[in-house]
Every structure is written in C-alpha cells, then in structure tokens.
Design a protein around this motif. Structure first.
Motif, PDB file in Angstrom:
ATOM      1  N   UNK A   1       5.629   9.199  -1.867  1.00 19.83           N
ATOM      2  CA  UNK A   1       4.162   8.553  -0.678  1.00 19.83           C
ATOM      3  C   UNK A   1       3.901   9.143   0.074  1.00 19.83           C
ATOM      4  N   UNK A   2       5.127  10.097   0.597  1.00 20.58           N
ATOM      5  CA  UNK A   2       4.418  10.930   1.320  1.00 20.58           C
ATOM      6  C   UNK A   2       3.179  12.299   1.058  1.00 20.58           C
ATOM      7  N   UNK A   3       3.312  12.741  -0.174  1.00 18.50           N
ATOM      8  CA  UNK A   3       2.054  13.674  -0.819  1.00 18.50           C
ATOM      9  C   UNK A   3       1.096  12.776  -0.381  1.00 18.50           C
ATOM     10  N   UNK A   4       0.697  11.171  -0.751  1.00 20.01           N
ATOM     11  CA  UNK A   4      -0.699  11.161  -0.555  1.00 20.01           C
ATOM     12  C   UNK A   4      -0.470  11.565   1.169  1.00 20.01           C
ATOM     13  N   UNK A   5       0.182  10.104   1.791  1.00 13.11           N
ATOM     14  CA  UNK A   5      -0.412  10.095   3.373  1.00 13.11           C
ATOM     15  C   UNK A   5      -0.978  11.746   4.341  1.00 13.11           C
ATOM     16  N   UNK A   6       0.626  13.322   3.676  1.00 11.08           N
ATOM     17  CA  UNK A   6      -0.008  14.073   3.872  1.00 11.08           C
ATOM     18  C   UNK A   6      -1.458  14.813   2.884  1.00 11.08           C
TER      19      UNK A   6
ATOM     20  N   UNK B   1       0.777  -1.065  -0.152  1.00  9.92           N
ATOM     21  CA  UNK B   1      -0.021   0.142   0.390  1.00  9.92           C
ATOM     22  C   UNK B   1       1.421   1.177  -0.233  1.00  9.92           C
ATOM     23  N   UNK B   2       0.352   2.735  -0.307  1.00 11.73           N
ATOM     24  CA  UNK B   2       0.888   3.558  -0.702  1.00 11.73           C
ATOM     25  C   UNK B   2       1.114   4.124   0.667  1.00 11.73           C
ATOM     26  N   UNK B   3       0.060   3.845   1.956  1.00 13.28           N
ATOM     27  CA  UNK B   3       0.014   4.539   3.155  1.00 13.28           C
ATOM     28  C   UNK B   3      -0.743   3.503   4.080  1.00 13.28           C
ATOM     29  N   UNK B   4      -0.635   3.777   5.575  1.00 11.00           N
ATOM     30  CA  UNK B   4      -1.640   3.121   6.417  1.00 11.00           C
ATOM     31  C   UNK B   4      -2.147   3.965   7.278  1.00 11.00           C
ATOM     32  N   UNK B   5      -3.661   3.737   7.273  1.00  7.69           N
ATOM     33  CA  UNK B   5      -4.159   5.098   8.282  1.00  7.69           C
ATOM     34  C   UNK B   5      -4.066   4.440   9.489  1.00  7.69           C
ATOM     35  N   UNK B   6      -3.420   4.714  10.599  1.00  5.35           N
ATOM     36  CA  UNK B   6      -4.100   4.042  12.350  1.00  5.35           C
ATOM     37  C   UNK B   6      -4.712   4.688  13.098  1.00  5.35           C
ATOM     38  N   UNK B   7      -5.449   5.409  13.020  1.00  4.66           N
ATOM     39  CA  UNK B   7      -6.341   6.753  13.512  1.00  4.66           C
ATOM     40  C   UNK B   7      -5.098   7.531  14.135  1.00  4.66           C
TER      41      UNK B   7
END
Length: 321
Positions: free
Chosen positions: A165-170, A149-155
C-alpha cells in the motif's frame, strides 16, 4: 526540486524503505528532468538496523529533515516504547523536531505509530496495516482509524496500509502533484497498476466463500467499458446474474467498496484523464464519464480533488506539458 526525506528508524522494513525512491525517483517531466529528489536520513552516524539480517548506512543525519518538503516514515518492527506505550524515544523525538511546519508527512504501514506518537495524527483520520489496526486504535484513541482503506489523504498528512500500500500512497501523491498522466507513466515503469480497486478490506482474513459464488470481476470490467451509460445497481447485478443483495455483498468482499462508490471513483478517474489529455468541453466530458450533467461532474470532481474542472485542467495540462 521537491525534496523527499525518508526517515529510516531502527527496525525499518527494507521493502517499505525502498518504495519512495522507486516511485518518486521515477518521476520526470517531458524533458526527462527529475521532479523529486529522494534522500534517506538516520538518527545518527551509526548504521541503522533493519528487521532483516543486515543494516544500512544512511547518507544523512536527522538534520536534513529540516530541508524536506515531504517526510516519509516507512514501516518498522514493533519496538518499545512506541508500540507498547505510544511514546517516542528521545532520539526519535529529537529527529522529528527538525521537521518544519507545513511539511507533508507520509507513513507507510506501521510508520503511522511514529506519526501518532508524535501527535501528528491527533484528531485526524488515518489507516495502518489491517493486522494491527485494533491495537493502533487502542493505543491512540485520539486518531480516527479506518482499517478498510489502502491509504488516507488528509491533506498535509497521509497514511497507508501495510507493505505494498506504500506504492499506492506514493503514486497517489504523484497523481496529486503532477496529474494522472505522469502518475500512470510512473506506474508503468514500476510495473504496478496505477490504481487498485477497493481497499485493504479485501485482504483481511475472512472465511473462504462458497464455491458456488461467482466473482464480480467480469461485471466490473463490463462496467468500465460502459461508463458513459446510466449504469445502476440493478443493471450491474443483472449482468452478474445475482440478486442485488448478493451482488452488493460479494462486490464489497472483493473490492472493499460499494458498487456505487466504486462506479463514481472510476468515472472521476476517466474524467480526470480526459481533462488532462483532451480539449473536450466540460459538458462533453461529463457525458463521456457518465455523470449526465456538468453540474454533477463538477460536484464529484471537487469532492475528490478539491477543485473544479477548469482549475484542474489548467493545473495538470500545464504539469504534463
């Protein structure tokens, strides 16, 4: 104002270090008022060596981490003991001790090593650059690593894959905090797509497909124009003129996702946009986005955002205003 502190550690990658300021620094409300303050912290008064041929001088020391609402740890070069033993040096450990409980933590690329070595990822899902995912998993077996995955959001803890991928998560954080309308505006200012299909599986080195194979991109574009229709796997494969098996395999190679999960994700994106930008009733949005029923729409929206349509609209219509 929400304060983002970027922790620049020795060996930091300049590109990844600049992403939070570029993205969060572009977020403004309808009056042009900034919604984030972005500052950079080092471990002390000395210049921070990067992995390039220059060092940087951070305006702040580690003490400012105590004032952060969000802390971002960008990628850094593989230095001991973190990358060899999975432990932190004493200066890094002392810096992280300033972070208040409940602060949102974000890593970009190999910055996940810092969070993992500090114990912030214990028992949590996370990702990293695909190239070092196996090494990361061996070093930190207590972390559930997803290399696709490009990022994981765990809250309260988010990890991203490598580099861009840092752009994607931001952007995802902006979308989560302020809705897709504002996130899309930021993406336009940064000249990047607001959302990239699939995950980093599409970037992992793989054998080159045979030249006879065709792309599923035209079918994806075709499907995006027909999200209100009852599309299924057979219809998608038929449009691509492939067998269902070949289409599914090729689709996953190109996007890192299954056709079904990709379709649901795009429908949720459309529905979120309609909730934010129109006064359409929930039943009508469910039809426009292809969910069929309001119950199905509520279920899928809640799975992605954690809230129902009315709560989502109330929150993000207000944020946009």
């Amino acid at each position: 104002m929400h304060r983002v502190v970027v922790l620049a550690l020795p060996g930091v990658y300049p590109f990844e270090m600049g992403i939070p300021k570029r993205v969060f620094g572009s977020v403004v409300d309808g009056t042009g008022r900034p919604l984030y303050e972005v500052v950079t912290a080092g471990l002390g008064a000395d210049p921070v060596p990067t992995d390039a041929d220059f060092s940087i001088s951070a305006e702040h020391g580690p003490e400012i981490l105590a004032t952060a609402d969000t802390v971002v740890v960008p990628a850094l070069a593989p230095l001991a003991p973190m990358f060899t033993e999975g432990t932190l040096s004493e200066p890094v450990r002392a810096a992280l001790a300033h972070i208040r409980p409940g602060t949102r933590l974000v890593s970009i690329c190999t910055g996940a090593y810092v969070l993992a070595a500090a114990g912030f990822l214990d028992g949590r899902p996370a990702t990293n650059h695909w190239y070092c995912a196996d090494h990361f998993q061996r070093l930190f077996p207590q972390v559930a690593v997803d290399p696709a995955v490009l990022f994981v959001d765990d809250g309260d803890v988010l990890t991203s894959a490598g580099a861009a991928a840092g752009v994607d998560v931001c952007l995802h954080i902006v979308r989560r905090d302020h809705g897709s309308e504002i996130a899309n505006a930021v993406a336009r200012r940064c000249v990047v797509p607001p959302w990239r299909d699939g995950g980093q599986a599409q970037y992992i080195e793989q054998p080159v497909p045979e030249q006879t194979e065709t792309s599923t991109a035209p079918t994806r574009e075709w499907a995006l124009q027909r999200l209100d229709e009852p599309l299924n796997l057979a219809a998608l494969a038929g449009h691509a003129r492939m067998s269902v098996r070949t289409f599914t395999r090729r689709f996953r190679q190109e996007t890192g996702a299954t056709p079904g999960s990709w379709l649901i994700s795009r429908r949720v994106d459309l529905a979120r946009h309609l909730l934010e930008s129109t006064d359409l009733p929930v039943e009508r949005i469910a039809e426009r986005a292809g969910f069929g029923t309001a119950a199905s729409f509520r279920m899928h929206l809640r799975a992605v955002t954690g809230v129902g349509p009315h709560s989502y609209r109330r929150t993000f219509r207000h944020a946009a205003a």
